[in-house]
Design a protein around this motif. Structure first.
Motif, PDB file in Angstrom:
ATOM      1  N   PHE A 283       0.828  -1.214   0.000  1.00 48.77           N
ATOM      2  CA  PHE A 283       0.000   0.000   0.000  1.00 48.77           C
ATOM      3  C   PHE A 283       0.854   1.252   0.000  1.00 48.77           C
ATOM      4  O   PHE A 283       0.544   2.228  -0.659  1.00 48.77           O
ATOM      5  N   ALA A 284       1.971   1.165   0.740  1.00 56.10           N
ATOM      6  CA  ALA A 284       2.871   2.322   0.760  1.00 56.10           C
ATOM      7  C   ALA A 284       3.416   2.578  -0.640  1.00 56.10           C
ATOM      8  O   ALA A 284       3.449   3.725  -1.109  1.00 56.10           O
ATOM      9  N   ILE A 285       3.786   1.478  -1.326  1.00 57.52           N
ATOM     10  CA  ILE A 285       4.321   1.647  -2.688  1.00 57.52           C
ATOM     11  C   ILE A 285       3.246   2.219  -3.603  1.00 57.52           C
ATOM     12  O   ILE A 285       3.494   3.131  -4.392  1.00 57.52           O
ATOM     13  N   ILE A 286       2.022   1.668  -3.465  1.00 56.04           N
ATOM     14  CA  ILE A 286       0.928   2.170  -4.311  1.00 56.04           C
ATOM     15  C   ILE A 286       0.686   3.648  -4.034  1.00 56.04           C
ATOM     16  O   ILE A 286       0.514   4.456  -4.950  1.00 56.04           O
ATOM     17  N   MET A 287       0.714   3.990  -2.776  1.00 54.23           N
ATOM     18  CA  MET A 287       0.487   5.394  -2.409  1.00 54.23           C
ATOM     19  C   MET A 287       1.552   6.299  -3.016  1.00 54.23           C
ATOM     20  O   MET A 287       1.250   7.298  -3.667  1.00 54.23           O
ATOM     21  N   LEU A 288       2.822   5.896  -2.830  1.00 49.93           N
ATOM     22  CA  LEU A 288       3.915   6.713  -3.350  1.00 49.93           C
ATOM     23  C   LEU A 288       3.836   6.792  -4.867  1.00 49.93           C
ATOM     24  O   LEU A 288       3.946   7.874  -5.455  1.00 49.93           O
ATOM     25  N   GLY A 289       3.603   5.622  -5.496  1.00 44.18           N
ATOM     26  CA  GLY A 289       3.469   5.586  -6.953  1.00 44.18           C
ATOM     27  C   GLY A 289       2.328   6.477  -7.400  1.00 44.18           C
ATOM     28  O   GLY A 289       2.437   7.215  -8.379  1.00 44.18           O
ATOM     29  N   GLY A 290       1.225   6.384  -6.681  1.00 42.77           N
ATOM     30  CA  GLY A 290       0.050   7.188  -7.026  1.00 42.77           C
ATOM     31  C   GLY A 290       0.370   8.673  -6.952  1.00 42.77           C
ATOM     32  O   GLY A 290       0.052   9.434  -7.868  1.00 42.77           O
ATOM     33  N   ILE A 291       1.055   9.048  -5.890  1.00 43.49           N
ATOM     34  CA  ILE A 291       1.418  10.475  -5.759  1.00 43.49           C
ATOM     35  C   ILE A 291       2.320  10.884  -6.906  1.00 43.49           C
ATOM     36  O   ILE A 291       2.128  11.932  -7.533  1.00 43.49           O
ATOM     37  N   ALA A 292       3.282  10.008  -7.235  1.00 40.60           N
ATOM     38  CA  ALA A 292       4.201  10.318  -8.339  1.00 40.60           C
ATOM     39  C   ALA A 292       3.413  10.450  -9.640  1.00 40.60           C
ATOM     40  O   ALA A 292       3.620  11.396 -10.407  1.00 40.60           O
ATOM     41  N   ILE A 293       2.479   9.506  -9.866  1.00 34.85           N
ATOM     42  CA  ILE A 293       1.706   9.550 -11.123  1.00 34.85           C
ATOM     43  C   ILE A 293       0.875  10.824 -11.177  1.00 34.85           C
ATOM     44  O   ILE A 293       0.833  11.517 -12.196  1.00 34.85           O
ATOM     45  N   ILE A 294       0.238  11.140 -10.075  1.00 33.12           N
ATOM     46  CA  ILE A 294      -0.625  12.331 -10.070  1.00 33.12           C
ATOM     47  C   ILE A 294       0.214  13.578 -10.341  1.00 33.12           C
ATOM     48  O   ILE A 294      -0.136  14.406 -11.179  1.00 33.12           O
TER      49      ILE A 294
END
Lengths: 559, 143
Positions: A283-294
């Motif tokens: 979830f942490a990776i998804i969150m960080l990835g999501g922030i990066a993508i956004i």
């Protein structure tokens, strides 16, 4: 194109990028988490099952072994032998040396429930067990293992009882198993922080000492007992929340032919701690990835839309230029038509005036008092007619479409020629003309007279601008890609910004009436555009004006 | 003898009239025509015409076409192109076809007269050369 349009464009782009990049990420991680969840559960369950299975076998074999010892003892020795107090003590000692303190005592009980012989640390000889639950059960079977109970001695223990016959009467050999020794079997099962095991009987009473001070509530176990009666050899795993809401895993196996229940209990969060750790990381990776993508899609959509806006603006500007060119072309057509139609009447008028002039030369008119006035007036008609002619001819050359005298032109030679032509006039205006010509320029294909006209127009305009103050004119040529750039710059008064956009319009002039037609630059514009070239002007008031003319070079020209 | 026999061709009648008067006053013998066809007829009738002043832009048959015919039929006749059209291309085209010169409308009358005279002189020289050549031929034959 308003800013709303670009905002919605940016928003759409932003959303599309997010959806497209998030969907596979979420789907992939979802599937992976799900599969990992299942396989990890399976692994944990299998591990727990195996553990419980092993302990179940341990406990069962422990009981079986002890039972076997007692049974073989009861079979080997007769009632009479066992009645002997010292013999019995010898037997207990043998057992204890072999099994350490597992066996606490031995007793022989006759059919009436009286303990006729006893060996052990308690004074239980002649104890009466007739009413004891275990005694009654033991009398009905060949052997019996009791639940854990306090009994007469007041300590938790359980009994292994074997029934034998002696002279038609039943007697029972009873051994007491130390609770502590038995408890160790179960207490050894410890996994993680919360995993522990215990044994229950059919009534839900604890057969071992439950872990630590936390005495598990019986409720769930009774439910377990009720729900797992079917298959005695099966090991079942269930998950259910306990009173405080924590999910617990219960692994349940039946012991002692279904009399007892071995229960292993562990907190689900403890059992799956690795899984939860992995889940948190994911979830942490998804969150960080999501922030990066956004962030990236925000920046990307912004830059893209800014680019688009810029390109749109340029397109708009080009459209304006095309419209401008079209306007000029149609003005040219109109001008040509008018010029041609007007030229003939003007010619006739000039000729008629000329005819009157001719007639005035006759003797008879010379004496007329208005003779000179007639002459002056006719002269004026002639001059104005010539002005008209000049205008119409310029108009026609502005609108001219074809030129049959196209040839290879050496720009530099032509410039030298034009400059020397203008130098006389320049000297009067106190203007110096400097040339800076790049050598070995390729030739261009156009009409010499047209290029002459363009250069003359530009130089004459510059001279006109600097007529009063004097100054200098610089003519430069250079090769710029597929174009030859001719630059005519002066350090005159410059062109006010308001006029700058109109200088190529036909009939636009700042010169006094009678001085300029306002067609010079329009003609230049028409000539250069027809060649596929560019003409631009940059001017700063009080600093000077520069005209850039770009003319495409002839494709097959040789230098 | 007038300075030259001139045929003035233009579709604008008032122009022809004014020009005729002005040129006649300058001792030129003027015959006028208001179309190319009429001009060709006049040339056919009157072989003394030496110079043609020919408007380029005319309906039905334009000056260039007329020039071609004139040069084909009467090669010695000199033609001065007169153009009201701003483009000089057609006039230059005319020069290539053998016109003597071209002038822009409205033109200066003195310039026109001098051009006509030059043309007439040129024509006469040509004629003289031809006559001389013939005479030589004839005298040559006698001897």
């Amino acid at each position: 194109m308003n800013s709303d349009y670009y905002r919605s464009l940016a928003r759409n782009m932003f959303l599309i990028i997010i959806i497209v990049s998030f969907t596979p990420m979420i789907l992939a991680s979802g599937i992976l988490i799900y599969e990992f969840n299942i396989s990890y559960h399976e692994k944990v369950y299998a591990h727990l099952k195996e553990l419980v299975q092993k302990h179940k076998q341990n406990i069962d074999s422990f009981l079986r072994e002890k039972l076997g010892d007692i049974r073989s003892m009861a079979k080997t020795f007769s009632y009479e032998e066992m009645m002997d107090q010292s013999f019995l003590r010898d037997r207990l000692e043998t057992l204890q040396t072999e099994y350490a303190p597992v066996f606490v005592d031995l007793g022989v009980i006759n059919a009436r429930g009286v303990q006729v012989a006893y060996a052990g640390p308690f004074k239980l000889r002649k104890a009466l067990y007739y009413n004891a639950d275990w005694f009654q059960k033991a009398m009905r079977r060949e052997y019996f293992i009791s639940d854990v109970f306090l009994g007469l001695r007041g300590l938790p223990h359980f009994i292994i009882a074997v029934r034998e016959n002696w002279k038609g009467e039943h007697w029972i050999l009873r051994a007491t198993i130390d609770f502590g020794a038995f408890n160790n079997l179960v207490e050894n099962i410890r996994i993680g922080e919360t995993g522990f095991a215990f044994i229950l009987n059919r009534q839900g009473e604890f057969q071992t000492k439950p872990l630590l001070e936390i005495v598990p509530r019986k409720g769930p176990y009774i439910d377990l007992l009720k729900s797992w009666k079917k298959n005695k050899d099966d090991i079942s795993i269930i998950e259910r929340p306990d009173d405080s809401g924590n999910k617990n895993i219960y692994v349940v196996a039946f012991l002692k032919n279904g009399d007892w229940l071995l229960v292993y209990q562990q907190n689900a969060s403890d059992a799956f701690s690795d899984y939860h750790k992995a889940l948190k990381m994911t979830f942490a990776i998804i969150m960080l990835g999501g922030i990066a993508i956004i962030t990236m899609s925000f920046i990307l959509s912004r830059t893209m839309v800014n680019r688009i806006a810029k390109v749109d603006r340029e397109k708009q500007m080009m459209n304006d230029q095309v419209v401008e060119a079209g306007k000029l072309a149609s003005v040219g057509e109109l001008a040509a038509g008018i010029a041609h139609e007007i030229n003939n009447p003007v010619a006739i008028m000039v000729e008629e005036a000329g005819w009157i002039e001719d007639l005035l030369e006759d003797e008879e008119f010379h004496d007329s008092e208005n003779y000179n006035e007639f002459k002056r007036s006719l002269k004026q008609i002639h001059v104005q007619g010539m002005r008209c002619k000049e205008i119409t001819h310029k108009l026609l050359s502005f609108a001219r479409k074809t030129d049959s005298t196209i040839q290879d032109v050496k720009v530099n030679d032509l410039i030298e020629e034009v400059v020397s032509l203008s130098s006389q006039r320049a000297r009067y205006s106190n203007v110096t003309i400097n040339t800076d010509l790049q050598r070995d320029l390729p030739s261009i294909r156009m009409s010499i007279s047209e290029l002459q006209q363009v250069l003359l127009n530009l130089i004459n305009n510059a001279l006109d601008a600097m007529e009063n103050a004097g100054g200098s004119i610089d003519v430069r040529t250079r090769l710029k890609g597929d174009y030859i750039e001719i630059e005519v710059s002066d350090n005159g008064p410059g062109i006010p910004k308001a006029n700058l956009t109109r200088i190529f319009d036909p009939f636009f002039t700042t010169k006094p009436i009678g001085k300029g037609t306002g067609l010079g630059l329009s003609i230049c514009y028409g000539i250069i555009k027809k060649l596929g070239g560019e003409i631009e002007v940059h001017s700063i008031v009080e600093v000077g004006t520069t005209f850039h003319v770009c003319i495409p070079i002839a494709k097959d020209s040789n230098i | 003898m007038p300075n030259a026999n001139v045929l003035l061709v233009d579709d604008e009648v008032p122009f022809v009239e004014a020009m005729t008067k002005r040129l006649a006053k300058r001792e030129l013998n003027i015959i006028s025509a208001v179309s190319a066809e009429e001009a060709l007829n006049r040339l056919e009738e009157d072989r003394s015409i030496e110079v043609v002043i020919l408007d380029v832009k005319m309906p039905v048959m334009d000056g260039i076409e007329a020039l071609r015919l004139i040069k084909a039929r009467y090669p010695l006749v000199e033609v001065i192109m007169l153009t009201g059209h701003g483009s000089v291309e057609s006039a230059i085209e005319g020069m290539k076809l053998g016109a003597f010169d071209y002038l822009m409308k409205p033109c200066d009358i003195d310039e026109l007269v001098s051009k006509v005279e030059e043309a007439a002189i040129k024509k006469r020289q040509h004629e003289n050369k031809i006559i001389e050549a013939r005479m030589k031929e004839i005298t040559g034959r006698r001897t």
